[in-house]
Write a protein that holds these residues in place. Structure first.
Motif, PDB file in Angstrom:
ATOM      1  N   TYR A   4      29.766 -49.605   8.073  1.00 20.86           N
ATOM      2  CA  TYR A   4      30.037 -48.337   8.014  1.00 20.86           C
ATOM      3  C   TYR A   4      30.641 -47.814   7.014  1.00 20.86           C
ATOM      4  N   ALA A   5      31.719 -48.555   6.693  1.00 20.59           N
ATOM      5  CA  ALA A   5      32.667 -48.195   5.306  1.00 20.59           C
ATOM      6  C   ALA A   5      31.627 -48.637   4.121  1.00 20.59           C
ATOM      7  N   LEU A   7      28.528 -48.287   3.584  1.00 15.62           N
ATOM      8  CA  LEU A   7      27.385 -47.181   3.521  1.00 15.62           C
ATOM      9  C   LEU A   7      28.037 -45.883   3.020  1.00 15.62           C
ATOM     10  N   GLY A   8      29.153 -45.722   3.313  1.00 15.98           N
ATOM     11  CA  GLY A   8      29.732 -44.448   2.587  1.00 15.98           C
ATOM     12  C   GLY A   8      29.454 -43.236   3.061  1.00 15.98           C
ATOM     13  N   SER A   9      29.025 -42.344   2.048  1.00 15.06           N
ATOM     14  CA  SER A   9      28.494 -41.082   2.373  1.00 15.06           C
ATOM     15  C   SER A   9      27.166 -41.001   2.614  1.00 15.06           C
ATOM     16  N   ASP A  10      26.451 -42.229   2.587  1.00 16.84           N
ATOM     17  CA  ASP A  10      24.852 -42.183   2.876  1.00 16.84           C
ATOM     18  C   ASP A  10      24.730 -42.798   4.483  1.00 16.84           C
ATOM     19  N   ALA A  11      25.808 -42.824   5.153  1.00  7.92           N
ATOM     20  CA  ALA A  11      25.748 -43.370   6.454  1.00  7.92           C
ATOM     21  C   ALA A  11      25.062 -42.465   7.417  1.00  7.92           C
ATOM     22  N   ALA A  12      25.111 -41.009   7.493  1.00  6.08           N
ATOM     23  CA  ALA A  12      24.339 -40.173   8.362  1.00  6.08           C
ATOM     24  C   ALA A  12      22.875 -40.466   7.965  1.00  6.08           C
ATOM     25  N   ALA A  13      22.734 -40.264   6.562  1.00  2.00           N
ATOM     26  CA  ALA A  13      21.240 -40.203   6.246  1.00  2.00           C
ATOM     27  C   ALA A  13      20.598 -41.476   6.424  1.00  2.00           C
ATOM     28  N   ILE A  14      21.466 -42.535   6.471  1.00  2.00           N
ATOM     29  CA  ILE A  14      20.606 -43.794   6.890  1.00  2.00           C
ATOM     30  C   ILE A  14      20.429 -43.802   8.416  1.00  2.00           C
ATOM     31  N   ARG A  15      21.471 -43.285   9.170  1.00  2.00           N
ATOM     32  CA  ARG A  15      21.076 -43.315  10.599  1.00  2.00           C
ATOM     33  C   ARG A  15      20.010 -42.315  10.891  1.00  2.00           C
ATOM     34  N   ASP A  16      19.830 -41.334  10.328  1.00  3.40           N
ATOM     35  CA  ASP A  16      18.694 -40.217  10.564  1.00  3.40           C
ATOM     36  C   ASP A  16      17.224 -41.062  10.124  1.00  3.40           C
ATOM     37  N   ALA A  17      17.391 -41.774   9.184  1.00  2.00           N
ATOM     38  CA  ALA A  17      16.205 -42.653   9.021  1.00  2.00           C
ATOM     39  C   ALA A  17      15.838 -43.811   9.950  1.00  2.00           C
ATOM     40  N   PHE A  18      16.886 -44.327  10.411  1.00  2.00           N
ATOM     41  CA  PHE A  18      16.576 -45.267  11.427  1.00  2.00           C
ATOM     42  C   PHE A  18      15.944 -44.662  12.563  1.00  2.00           C
ATOM     43  N   GLN A  46      30.480 -53.845  15.191  1.00  2.00           N
ATOM     44  CA  GLN A  46      30.455 -52.612  14.467  1.00  2.00           C
ATOM     45  C   GLN A  46      30.948 -51.216  15.093  1.00  2.00           C
ATOM     46  N   PRO A  47      32.003 -51.457  15.717  1.00  2.00           N
ATOM     47  CA  PRO A  47      32.462 -50.261  16.497  1.00  2.00           C
ATOM     48  C   PRO A  47      32.264 -48.681  15.815  1.00  2.00           C
ATOM     49  N   GLY A  48      32.588 -48.701  14.370  1.00  2.00           N
ATOM     50  CA  GLY A  48      32.562 -47.281  13.870  1.00  2.00           C
ATOM     51  C   GLY A  48      31.065 -46.985  13.559  1.00  2.00           C
ATOM     52  N   LEU A  49      30.206 -48.244  13.282  1.00  2.00           N
ATOM     53  CA  LEU A  49      28.819 -47.851  13.052  1.00  2.00           C
ATOM     54  C   LEU A  49      28.185 -47.295  14.194  1.00  2.00           C
ATOM     55  N   ILE A  50      28.345 -48.193  15.366  1.00  2.00           N
ATOM     56  CA  ILE A  50      27.739 -47.591  16.839  1.00  2.00           C
ATOM     57  C   ILE A  50      28.194 -46.168  16.904  1.00  2.00           C
ATOM     58  N   GLU A  51      29.433 -45.667  16.835  1.00  2.00           N
ATOM     59  CA  GLU A  51      29.751 -44.444  17.066  1.00  2.00           C
ATOM     60  C   GLU A  51      29.212 -43.408  16.154  1.00  2.00           C
TER      61      GLU A  51
END
Length: 123
Positions: A4-5, A7-18, A46-51
């Motif tokens: 999650y760290a 991915l930085g600011s692209d994390a939400a965009a990557i989540r949406d793509a998945f 990866q607790p932050g990523l799964i959240e």
């Protein structure tokens, strides 16, 4: 190291793509299975990523208790749609994909993700 760290600011965009790939009716089933397997491993490591992928909103309930609501871009919403028995007449979920979805839910249960479990109980 936290994915999650990285991915930085692209994390939400990557989540949406998945999640868009998981929701797609035309996406290759093997890609969907790999995404669910990735999320299953992320539950434990990866607790932050799964959240981020759970995307649960907190709502104050009665008597000071907290209620959790599924956000618009939540993997729980997508996984529940995959295994929904009412959808099976319109969309057939292959056994491999069904097993991966159930493994993801089991990982949430075993990791004691109370927020996700409370949402699943209401669904």
């Amino acid at each position: 190291m936290s994915v999650y760290a990285c991915l930085g600011s692209d994390a939400a965009a990557i989540r949406d793509a998945f999640l868009a790939r998981l929701q797609s009716k035309t996406e290759d089933m093997r890609i969907k299975v790999m995404i669910l397997e990735f999320l299953t491993v992320a539950v434990e490591t990866q607790p932050g990523l799964i959240e981020l992928f759970l995307n649960l909103e907190v709502k104050d309930g009665n008597e000071g208790s907290k209620e959790f609501l599924v956000g618009e871009w939540s993997c729980l919403h997508v996984v529940l749609d995959l295994i929904n028995s009412k959808q099976q007449g319109k969309y057939w979920c292959p056994p491999l994909l069904h097993r991966a979805a159930l493994a993801f839910l089991l990982a949430l249960w075993q990791d004691r993700r109370d927020s996700a479990i409370s949402v699943l109980r209401t669904k």
